[in-house]
Design a protein around this motif. Structure first.
Motif, PDB file in Angstrom:
ATOM      1  N   GLY A   1       0.797  -1.223   0.000  1.00 23.32           N
ATOM      2  CA  GLY A   1       0.000   0.000   0.000  1.00 23.32           C
ATOM      3  C   GLY A   1       0.829   1.271   0.000  1.00 23.32           C
ATOM      4  O   GLY A   1       0.349   2.319   0.428  1.00 23.32           O
ATOM      5  N   ILE A   2       2.063   1.196  -0.477  1.00 16.39           N
ATOM      6  CA  ILE A   2       2.913   2.380  -0.546  1.00 16.39           C
ATOM      7  C   ILE A   2       2.636   3.081  -1.873  1.00 16.39           C
ATOM      8  O   ILE A   2       2.869   2.522  -2.936  1.00 16.39           O
ATOM      9  N   ASN A   3       2.138   4.307  -1.777  1.00 14.57           N
ATOM     10  CA  ASN A   3       1.780   5.048  -2.984  1.00 14.57           C
ATOM     11  C   ASN A   3       2.825   6.079  -3.388  1.00 14.57           C
ATOM     12  O   ASN A   3       2.778   6.598  -4.490  1.00 14.57           O
ATOM     13  N   THR A   4       3.725   6.396  -2.478  1.00 14.19           N
ATOM     14  CA  THR A   4       4.726   7.419  -2.765  1.00 14.19           C
ATOM     15  C   THR A   4       6.080   6.752  -2.905  1.00 14.19           C
ATOM     16  O   THR A   4       6.695   6.368  -1.913  1.00 14.19           O
ATOM     17  N   TYR A   5       6.498   6.593  -4.149  1.00 16.96           N
ATOM     18  CA  TYR A   5       7.810   6.007  -4.415  1.00 16.96           C
ATOM     19  C   TYR A   5       8.346   6.576  -5.710  1.00 16.96           C
ATOM     20  O   TYR A   5       7.601   7.108  -6.528  1.00 16.96           O
ATOM     21  N   ALA A   6       9.652   6.491  -5.849  1.00 19.10           N
ATOM     22  CA  ALA A   6      10.303   6.993  -7.060  1.00 19.10           C
ATOM     23  C   ALA A   6      11.377   6.001  -7.481  1.00 19.10           C
ATOM     24  O   ALA A   6      12.030   5.394  -6.635  1.00 19.10           O
ATOM     25  N   ILE A   7      11.537   5.858  -8.776  1.00 19.61           N
ATOM     26  CA  ILE A   7      12.597   5.018  -9.319  1.00 19.61           C
ATOM     27  C   ILE A   7      13.684   5.963  -9.807  1.00 19.61           C
ATOM     28  O   ILE A   7      13.454   6.793 -10.682  1.00 19.61           O
ATOM     29  N   VAL A   8      14.853   5.846  -9.205  1.00 16.44           N
ATOM     30  CA  VAL A   8      15.960   6.749  -9.483  1.00 16.44           C
ATOM     31  C   VAL A   8      17.151   5.917  -9.914  1.00 16.44           C
ATOM     32  O   VAL A   8      17.424   4.873  -9.327  1.00 16.44           O
ATOM     33  N   ASN A   9      17.877   6.369 -10.921  1.00 15.05           N
ATOM     34  CA  ASN A   9      19.036   5.596 -11.353  1.00 15.05           C
ATOM     35  C   ASN A   9      20.353   6.278 -11.023  1.00 15.05           C
ATOM     36  O   ASN A   9      21.392   5.886 -11.522  1.00 15.05           O
ATOM     37  N   ASP A  10      20.315   7.312 -10.206  1.00 16.46           N
ATOM     38  CA  ASP A  10      21.541   7.993  -9.790  1.00 16.46           C
ATOM     39  C   ASP A  10      22.033   7.408  -8.476  1.00 16.46           C
ATOM     40  O   ASP A  10      21.384   7.541  -7.448  1.00 16.46           O
ATOM     41  N   PHE A  11      23.186   6.771  -8.530  1.00 22.45           N
ATOM     42  CA  PHE A  11      23.805   6.230  -7.330  1.00 22.45           C
ATOM     43  C   PHE A  11      24.863   7.206  -6.840  1.00 22.45           C
ATOM     44  O   PHE A  11      25.648   7.717  -7.635  1.00 22.45           O
ATOM     45  N   THR A  12      24.866   7.438  -5.539  1.00 24.91           N
ATOM     46  CA  THR A  12      25.954   8.226  -4.966  1.00 24.91           C
ATOM     47  C   THR A  12      27.166   7.309  -4.825  1.00 24.91           C
ATOM     48  O   THR A  12      27.019   6.079  -4.784  1.00 24.91           O
ATOM     49  N   PRO A  13      28.352   7.868  -4.724  1.00 21.61           N
ATOM     50  CA  PRO A  13      29.536   7.010  -4.523  1.00 21.61           C
ATOM     51  C   PRO A  13      29.434   6.157  -3.259  1.00 21.61           C
ATOM     52  O   PRO A  13      29.891   5.011  -3.233  1.00 21.61           O
TER      53      PRO A  13
END
Length: 175
Positions: A154-166
């Motif tokens: 039931g998690i409606n707030t999510y984002a798919i991000v492809n930027d990895f920090t070091p």
């Protein structure tokens, strides 16, 4: 006067207009306008703006505009590897840990984090904000599995991000 031609009277025909086609066109126009009016109505979309978070510990810095206690990051790597942490990586609420897929792995972890956020905020309507970061080595199936877990929990707030920090890259390499 006998040879005069007789007057030819024209027959008056009964004028009748067939309105069948007009009725059909009228119904088509009515349907057209009903559909266009329905499509022209403004659609309302729920807009979730971030809350202001003022932290006296960090001299009043507003962090991401969101309470960092609500943020959970999921790092996806090859061989079905998942690393998750809560908060910010430079100041995590708990140490990053490896979890597995399934109801006793990531699902259980997400449900626990939802409960922690609701206990922390005192609002049962508040949920966690998940940042999903698939690495270049992870496969598409793992991303789909995580998105399924978002729906199940039931998690409606999510984002798919492809930027990895070091730091996150090092974290994946260590564990």
């Amino acid at each position: 006067m006998e040879n005069l031609p007789k007057k030819v009277r024209s027959k008056k025909l009964n004028t009748r207009v067939d309105l069948t086609a007009m009725v059909s066109v009228s119904f088509l126009l009515i349907i057209f306008f009903m559909v266009t009016i329905e499509l022209a109505k403004p659609k309302v979309m729920e807009l979730g703006l971030p809350e202001r978070y003022w932290d006296d510990e960090w001299n009043g810095v507003i962090i991401c505009g969101v309470d960092y206690h609500r943020i959970t990051t999921i790092l996806l790597d090859d061989n079905d590897k998942i690393v998750t942490y809560s908060g910010l990586l430079f100041d995590p609420l708990e140490n990053p840990k490896n979890v597995s897929y399934g109801k006793n792995g990531i699902r259980k972890e997400l449900v626990n984090k939802i409960k922690q956020v609701q206990d922390y905020t005192g609002d049962y309507r508040k949920n966690i904000i998940v940042i999903i970061k698939p690495s270049k080595k992870s496969n598409y199936g793992n991303l789909v599995d995580i998105l399924d877990e978002m729906k199940i929990t039931g998690i409606n707030t999510y984002a798919i991000v492809n930027d990895f920090t070091p730091e996150e890259t090092k974290l994946l390499a260590l564990k």
